[in-house]
Design an enzyme around this catalytic site. Structure first.
Site, short mmCIF file in Angstrom:
data_model
loop_
_atom_site.label_atom_id
_atom_site.label_comp_id
_atom_site.label_asym_id
_atom_site.label_seq_id
_atom_site.Cartn_x
_atom_site.Cartn_y
_atom_site.Cartn_z
NE ARG A 22 -2.14 -4.31 6.76
CZ ARG A 22 -1.58 -3.56 5.82
NH1 ARG A 22 -0.28 -3.62 5.63
NH2 ARG A 22 -2.32 -2.76 5.09
CB CYS A 41 0.22 3.02 11.32
SG CYS A 41 0.32 2.88 9.57
CE1 TYR A 92 1.07 -0.73 4.33
CE2 TYR A 92 0.68 1.62 4.20
CZ TYR A 92 1.23 0.53 4.84
OH TYR A 92 1.97 0.72 5.98
CG ASP A 128 6.36 -7.46 -3.20
OD1 ASP A 128 5.95 -6.44 -2.61
OD2 ASP A 128 6.22 -8.62 -2.73
CE LYS A 172 3.72 6.73 9.98
NZ LYS A 172 4.12 5.77 8.96
CG ASN A 189 1.47 6.71 13.04
OD1 ASN A 189 0.84 7.72 12.69
ND2 ASN A 189 1.83 5.77 12.21
N1 SAJ Z 1 -9.39 4.75 15.73
C1 SAJ Z 1 -10.11 4.98 16.89
N2 SAJ Z 1 -10.39 6.26 17.25
C2 SAJ Z 1 -9.98 7.32 16.49
C3 SAJ Z 1 -9.24 7.06 15.31
C4 SAJ Z 1 -8.96 5.78 14.95
O1 SAJ Z 1 -10.49 4.05 17.59
O2 SAJ Z 1 -10.28 8.46 16.85
C5 SAJ Z 1 -9.04 3.38 15.37
C6 SAJ Z 1 -9.59 2.99 14.01
O3 SAJ Z 1 -10.87 2.43 14.16
C7 SAJ Z 1 -8.57 1.95 13.55
C8 SAJ Z 1 -7.27 2.42 14.19
O4 SAJ Z 1 -7.64 3.29 15.26
O5 SAJ Z 1 -8.88 0.67 14.05
C9 SAJ Z 1 -6.35 3.15 13.24
O6 SAJ Z 1 -7.14 4.10 12.60
P1 SAJ Z 1 -6.47 5.26 11.71
O7 SAJ Z 1 -7.58 6.18 11.29
O8 SAJ Z 1 -5.32 5.84 12.40
O9 SAJ Z 1 -6.07 4.49 10.40
P2 SAJ Z 1 -4.69 3.91 9.91
O10 SAJ Z 1 -4.24 2.76 10.70
O11 SAJ Z 1 -4.88 3.69 8.45
O12 SAJ Z 1 -3.66 5.08 10.18
C10 SAJ Z 1 -3.18 5.82 9.10
C11 SAJ Z 1 -1.86 6.28 9.61
N3 SAJ Z 1 -1.08 6.70 8.49
C12 SAJ Z 1 0.25 6.47 8.54
O13 SAJ Z 1 0.80 5.89 9.44
C13 SAJ Z 1 1.03 6.96 7.40
C14 SAJ Z 1 -2.01 7.43 10.59
O14 SAJ Z 1 -0.76 8.11 10.72
C15 SAJ Z 1 -3.01 8.42 10.16
O15 SAJ Z 1 -3.15 9.40 11.20
C16 SAJ Z 1 -4.32 7.74 9.94
O16 SAJ Z 1 -4.12 6.85 8.83
C17 SAJ Z 1 -5.42 8.72 9.64
O17 SAJ Z 1 -5.28 9.90 10.04
O18 SAJ Z 1 -6.43 8.28 9.10
#
Ligand code: SAJ
Length: 427
Positions: free
Chosen positions: A334, A263, A16, A36, A208, A212
């Protein structure tokens, strides 16, 4: 021909992160080589498939020629190498750098002097210095002489309709000025956003991880509030919405049945373990991880309490699990909390009927209706549009008596008005 047009880029890891970057580079005039270990990815790329199913790539892919590399020696002609391989944690939450090490070794075996090597995988401060640099030095390359190493952490947000590899600002760090300039030139030639030079490669690695970890602790904060406010009979979601009316110094996060993905639940462990080597205990990060890791069990216990109200226990009760993926409207499993919830429900001998429109292979049913027909209770574990838009009345129609909304994504008041027991996370 502009300078970049005769430069060749090799992307190691076509997931991705690596695949969108490869497509972008190819549309920006670079000759792109993709490597890959997964043959299926390579053959799908050769067929011109959008292997990460990101809509914005659909119009770029037809214009992007990616030379897939099966014989690693073929990458020798490349000038720039981008390593975009996974950096997971193992079952004990220890960082697993094996993919980064293996990819670095592959490049070191097949690199001409003077090339630029960029690590995009999320790593903790010190990984480029302690793991990546020695691999190239052992292969006879001298840093700043005939190999330039940089770190530009990936910031892909799967499924994001606005932000993607073409327009997300980036930070870049290197061991040396030349490496930094080469990396800045590369990213500025493909991305129409700010590319910030960091003072060192360590700062780039730390950026980074901090981003996160910030997200993880803020989610843990509202998850803990959800528990205490629940005891006080306060709807935490409304309180967060109230706090979000403050136009400064507040950033809303939302409680849920758990934190999944590649992440957020992973990256803090890289910092925790690194700091431990230096005898520093990141207590706050550890506690946040414990809180978030505890949310699937908390959600199952909410369901247990609700079932008790209708004099049922888990054993032999039909339960609909709506949603398996970790995030709305994508099929990514994941670290998905839904998988933990399913495991916990199976341990309690519930009879599960699972449906996720984005994960057919994990679903036992083919539609929401089929799933509800067989169930007395529902647990929402992913906030897919299909579930959010499902009419509340239909839950009643299908005889559902209990709903635990693990993503606080349903209309609580409507469901309560139908006489269904509703429990959200903190509401
Ligand atoms: N989640 C919550 N509460 C929130 C936000 C998320 O429970 O307020 C949960 C989501 O349901 C999920 C997990 O956390 O299970 C992660 O959610 P996420 O929105 O952070 O999604 P990701 O894992 O795709 O995180 C990516 C990350 N991108 C990178 O690492 C480059 C993160 O840095 C971003 O902040 C995030 O996307 C984003 O903002 O959407």
């Amino acid at each position: 021909m502009s300078e970049k047009n005769n430069q060749k880029v090799c992307v190691i890891g076509l997931g991705y992160v690596g695949f969108p970057l490869s497509v972008l580079c190819a549309t920006k005039g670079y000759e792109v080589f993709g490597y890959d270990k997964d043959e299926e990815k390579l053959s799908r790329i050769e067929k011109g498939e959008n292997i990460v199913a990101e809509k914005y790539l659909d119009e770029l892919i037809p214009k992007a020629k990616i030379n897939v590399v099966r014989d690693e020696a073929k990458m020798k002609i490349c000038d720039i190498f981008v390593i975009a391989v996974p950096t997971p944690v193992d079952e004990k939450y220890y960082p697993d750098l094996s993919y980064v090490v293996s990819a670095s070794e592959t490049v070191a075996r097949n690199m001409k002097p003077g090339a630029l090597v960029i690590v995009e995988s999320t790593i903790n401060p010190g990984v480029c210095d302690e793991f990546v640099k020695p691999i190239f030095e052992k292969a006879g390359f001298g840093i700043e002489k005939d190999v330039f190493i940089a770190h530009c952490p990936e910031r892909i947000n799967p499924g994001d309709p606005q932000w993607n590899v073409t327009n997300i600002p980036r930070v870049v760090g290197s061991f040396d000025k030349k490496g930094l300039q080469m990396a800045l030139n590369f990213y500025k030639s493909i991305i129409s956003a700010e590319i910030m030079p960091m003072k060192s490669i360590f700062e780039a690695e730390a950026t980074k991880i901090m981003e996160n970890s910030f997200r993880d602790i803020n989610i843990a904060f509202v998850n803990e509030l959800a528990k205490s406010f629940d005891l006080m009979g306060i709807d935490v979601v409304n309180v967060i919405r109230g706090a979000a009316t403050k136009p400064f110094a507040f950033m809303p996060h939302w409680p849920s049945c758990g934190v999944g993905g590649h992440c957020i639940p992973v990256d803090p462990y890289y910092l925790i373990e690194k700091a431990k080597e230096l005898d520093f205990d990141h207590k706050f990060l550890r506690v946040a991880r414990e809180i978030n890791n505890g949310m699937p069990l908390f959600t199952v216990e909410l369901l247990q309490d609700a079932l008790n109200k209708i004099e049922k226990s888990f054993k032999n009760t039909n339960i609909a699990v709506l949603g398996v993926s970790y995030k709305a409207d994508i099929g990514d499993l994941r670290e998905s909390p839904a998988l933990k919830i399913i495991e916990l429900l199976k341990e309690r001998e519930a009879i599960l009927h699972i449906f996720d429109p984005h994960v057919p292979e994990k679903s036992t049913e083919k539609t929401i209706e089929e799933t509800l027909k067989k169930s007395d209770a529902v647990i929402i574990a992913s906030n897919h549009k299909e579930f959010v838009d499902f009419p509340a009345e239909k839950f009643k129609e299908y005889g559902i008596k209990v709903i635990v909304d693990g993503k606080n994504c349903l209309h609580k008041e409507k469901i309560l008005a139908l006489g269904i027991i509703y429990k959200g996370i903190g509401r």
